[in-house]
Scaffold this active site. Structure first.
Site, PDB file in Angstrom:
ATOM      1  N   ARG A 199      -6.626  49.956   7.658  1.00 20.79           N
ATOM      2  CA  ARG A 199      -5.425  50.690   8.068  1.00 20.79           C
ATOM      3  C   ARG A 199      -5.550  52.205   7.914  1.00 20.79           C
ATOM      4  O   ARG A 199      -6.214  52.695   7.008  1.00 20.79           O
ATOM      5  CB  ARG A 199      -4.226  50.207   7.256  1.00 20.79           C
ATOM      6  CG  ARG A 199      -3.891  48.775   7.578  1.00 20.79           C
ATOM      7  CD  ARG A 199      -2.719  48.246   6.782  1.00 20.79           C
ATOM      8  NE  ARG A 199      -2.373  46.904   7.236  1.00 20.79           N
ATOM      9  CZ  ARG A 199      -3.029  45.799   6.863  1.00 20.79           C
ATOM     10  NH1 ARG A 199      -4.017  45.873   6.000  1.00 20.79           N
ATOM     11  NH2 ARG A 199      -2.680  44.626   7.348  1.00 20.79           N
ATOM     12  N   HIS A 217      -7.232  48.176  12.196  1.00 21.03           N
ATOM     13  CA  HIS A 217      -8.490  47.797  12.848  1.00 21.03           C
ATOM     14  C   HIS A 217      -8.738  48.576  14.149  1.00 21.03           C
ATOM     15  O   HIS A 217      -9.087  47.998  15.187  1.00 21.03           O
ATOM     16  CB  HIS A 217      -8.523  46.287  13.067  1.00 21.03           C
ATOM     17  CG  HIS A 217      -8.565  45.496  11.784  1.00 21.03           C
ATOM     18  ND1 HIS A 217      -9.254  45.926  10.674  1.00 21.03           N
ATOM     19  CD2 HIS A 217      -7.992  44.309  11.422  1.00 21.03           C
ATOM     20  CE1 HIS A 217      -9.120  45.039   9.706  1.00 21.03           C
ATOM     21  NE2 HIS A 217      -8.353  44.065  10.120  1.00 21.03           N
ATOM     22  N   HIS A 225     -15.230  40.817  10.812  1.00 19.44           N
ATOM     23  CA  HIS A 225     -14.020  40.166  10.296  1.00 19.44           C
ATOM     24  C   HIS A 225     -14.121  38.636  10.346  1.00 19.44           C
ATOM     25  O   HIS A 225     -13.171  37.954  10.730  1.00 19.44           O
ATOM     26  CB  HIS A 225     -12.808  40.666  11.081  1.00 19.44           C
ATOM     27  CG  HIS A 225     -11.503  40.553  10.366  1.00 19.44           C
ATOM     28  ND1 HIS A 225     -10.988  39.344   9.932  1.00 19.44           N
ATOM     29  CD2 HIS A 225     -10.606  41.495   9.998  1.00 19.44           C
ATOM     30  CE1 HIS A 225      -9.830  39.563   9.348  1.00 19.44           C
ATOM     31  NE2 HIS A 225      -9.573  40.851   9.367  1.00 19.44           N
ATOM     32  N   ASP A 239      -5.212  40.530  -0.105  1.00 13.14           N
ATOM     33  CA  ASP A 239      -5.500  41.280   1.127  1.00 13.14           C
ATOM     34  C   ASP A 239      -5.733  42.718   0.667  1.00 13.14           C
ATOM     35  O   ASP A 239      -4.986  43.616   0.986  1.00 13.14           O
ATOM     36  CB  ASP A 239      -4.319  41.170   2.094  1.00 13.14           C
ATOM     37  CG  ASP A 239      -4.635  41.753   3.462  1.00 13.14           C
ATOM     38  OD1 ASP A 239      -5.775  42.230   3.658  1.00 13.14           O
ATOM     39  OD2 ASP A 239      -3.746  41.738   4.323  1.00 13.14           O
ATOM     40  N   GLU A 244     -14.603  41.655   4.093  1.00  8.38           N
ATOM     41  CA  GLU A 244     -14.853  42.710   5.077  1.00  8.38           C
ATOM     42  C   GLU A 244     -15.409  43.929   4.349  1.00  8.38           C
ATOM     43  O   GLU A 244     -14.690  44.614   3.638  1.00  8.38           O
ATOM     44  CB  GLU A 244     -13.543  43.078   5.787  1.00  8.38           C
ATOM     45  CG  GLU A 244     -12.835  41.909   6.431  1.00  8.38           C
ATOM     46  CD  GLU A 244     -11.326  42.124   6.535  1.00  8.38           C
ATOM     47  OE1 GLU A 244     -10.900  43.107   7.158  1.00  8.38           O
ATOM     48  OE2 GLU A 244     -10.577  41.314   5.972  1.00  8.38           O
TER      49      GLU A 244
END
Ligand code: GLA
Length: 345
Positions: free
Chosen positions: A81, A107, A177, A249, A313
Site C-alpha cells: 500500500r 499493489h 503474491h 496481514d 510476499e
C-alpha cells in the site's frame, strides 16, 4: 530438466495467454502464465511421494481474470500500500491509482499483475518474463522495464530474479503474491501449518493497513514466530492488529542485512510433510493469511475459503515512499534494480 510452452487460453479481447512448465529431475514442477507472470502451480511430493499442488489458485483463465486476490501474480510497480496513493520525490508530488476503496493504492493499482507479459525460455530450467511500464502508468513516474526470471533448480528451489530499469527516478517494489497451501486445498485451511519467521519486529498498521511508522518488536505478541508455531495458534488473540485485519496481514522486518540473501521464513505442514523455505535479499515479508478469501471456486472446484492459503510476499515495507525511516525503495534513473527471492520446497 525440461521446459515447455503451450497455449493456455485466449483473453476476451483475443490475445493469447501462454503457459510454461518447468520440471526438474525430481519430478517437481512449476507452471507459469504470461498473464500477470503468474505462478500458477508448484507441484511437489508429500512424505509418501504423492505429488500435490501447493499453490491455492485457479484451474483456468476465467478464474484468474475474475479474482481480485492477486493469486500467484507478480505485483508492481509498488507492491502493498501507498497512503492516499500519494508520495513526493524530489519535491514533486505524484498521485497514483487509489484502487483500494478509493483511499489507498494497493499493489500498484493493478498494473503489472493484470498485464500480459512477454516471455522467453532462457534455459532448460528458466523462463524470463518482461514488461514495459510506460511513464505515468497508474501514476508512477518513469518508463520502467522489468524482467522477472523464474528458475527451477534440482535442489527444488524456485528462484525469482527481479530486475528493473527506469529513465526517471521512481519507486519500485516487486513481489509475487502466491497463496501457499502445503497440504493442498483439498485438505482445508492453513491454520495448522507450522511457521517460523526470521523476524524480530514487524510494522503495525492503522485501520487502512498503512504502517504507523513504528517498528515493533514481536516479543510477547502474537506476531512472534521466531520459534515455529502453527499459524492459527495466536491468530484469534485479542489483539487490535489482528482484529483490524481479520488475521495476519502485516509486514515483518527480516533479520540480517537487506541486500544479502537470507532465510525469511520456513513453513511445514505436519500432515503431508511438505515444507517451504523463503529466502530473499529484500528488507521485509508480508505474512498474509488469506483473510479476505471468500469462497471463490479454486482448483478442482474447491472453494477458497478464508485462510485456505497463506502468502509470504517479500518486499520493501508498505508505504515506504512516505516513510523516510524505512529502507528506501527508490530507483534512480539509469540504475538497475535487482532482487532475488527463493521458494524452496
Ligand atoms: C495483500 C494485502 C492484503 C490483501 C491481499 C489481496 O496481501 O496486504 O490486505 O489486499 O493482498 O487480497
Amino acid at each position: 530438466m525440461s521446459v515447455y510452452k503451450s497455449l493456455y487460453d485466449t483473453m476476451p479481447d483475443g490475445r493469447e495467454v501462454f503457459v510454461f512448465k518447468i520440471e526438474n529431475n525430481n519430478g517437481v514442477y512449476v507452471e507459469l502464465l504470461t498473464r500477470g507472470a503468474t505462478l500458477n502451480a508448484f507441484v511437489c511430493p508429500d512424505r509418501d511421494g504423492t505429488p500435490g499442488d501447493i499453490i491455492a489458485g485457479f484451474d483456468n483463465l476465467a478464474g484468474h481474470l475474475a479474482t481480485t486476490t492477486y493469486s500467484g501474480q507478480i505485483i508492481g510497480q509498488y507492491a502493498n500500500r501507498i497512503c492516499d496513493g500519494r508520495f513526493t520525490l524530489d519535491g514533486r508530488e505524484y498521485q497514483v491509482t487509489k484502487n483500494e476503496n478509493g483511499v489507498t493504492c494497493l499493489h500498484g493499482g493493478d498494473e503489472y499483475n493484470s498485464a500480459l507479459w512477454k516471455a522467453i525460455i532462457i534455459d532448460d530450467n528458466a523462463v524470463e518474463f518482461s514488461y514495459h511500464s510506460p511513464d505515468g502508468t497508474a501514476g508512477f513516474p518513469g518508463n520502467v522495464d522489468v524482467t522477472v526470471q523464474y528458475v527451477l533448480t534440482d535442489h527444488n528451489e524456485l528462484e525469482i530474479h527481479y530486475k528493473a530499469v527506469t529513465d526517471q527516478d521512481t519507486v519500485v517494489n516487486l513481489t509475487n503474491h502466491a497463496y501457499f497451501n502445503l497440504g493442498t486445498t483439498k485438505n482445508g485451511d492453513i491454520l495448522g501449518t507450522v511457521l517460523q519467521l526470521n523476524c524480530d519486529a514487524f510494522t503495525p498498521t492503522d485501520a487502512r493497513s498503512i504502517p504507523t511508522g513504528e517498528i515493533r518488536p514481536v516479543d510477547g505478541t502474537p506476531f512472534d514466530f521466531r520459534v515455529a508455531k502453527p499459524i492459527g495458534r495466536d491468530i484469534g488473540a485479542d489483539d487490535e492488529q489482528l482484529r483490524q485485519c481479520g488475521g495476519y496481514d502485516h509486514n515483518f522486518c527480516i533479520n540480517g542485512k537487506a541486500g544479502t540473501l537470507r532465510l525469511a521464513a520456513k513453513a511445514q505442514d505436519e500432515q503431508s510433510g511438505r515444507k517451504l523455505e523463503v529466502w530473499t535479499d529484500l528488507p521485509g515479508v508480508q505474512l498474509y493469511t488469506g483473510n479476505f478469501l471468500n469462497g471463490e471456486a479454486g482448483k478442482g472446484g474447491i472453494a477458497l475459503e478464508k485462510h485456505f492459503g497463506f502468502c509470504l510476499e517479500t518486499q520493501y515495507y508498505p508505504d515506504t515512499p512516505n516513510q523516510p525511516s524505512f529502507p528506501s525503495c527508490r530507483l534512480k534513473a539509469g540504475e538497475t534494480f535487482r532482487s532475488l527471492t527463493v521458494f524452496k520446497v
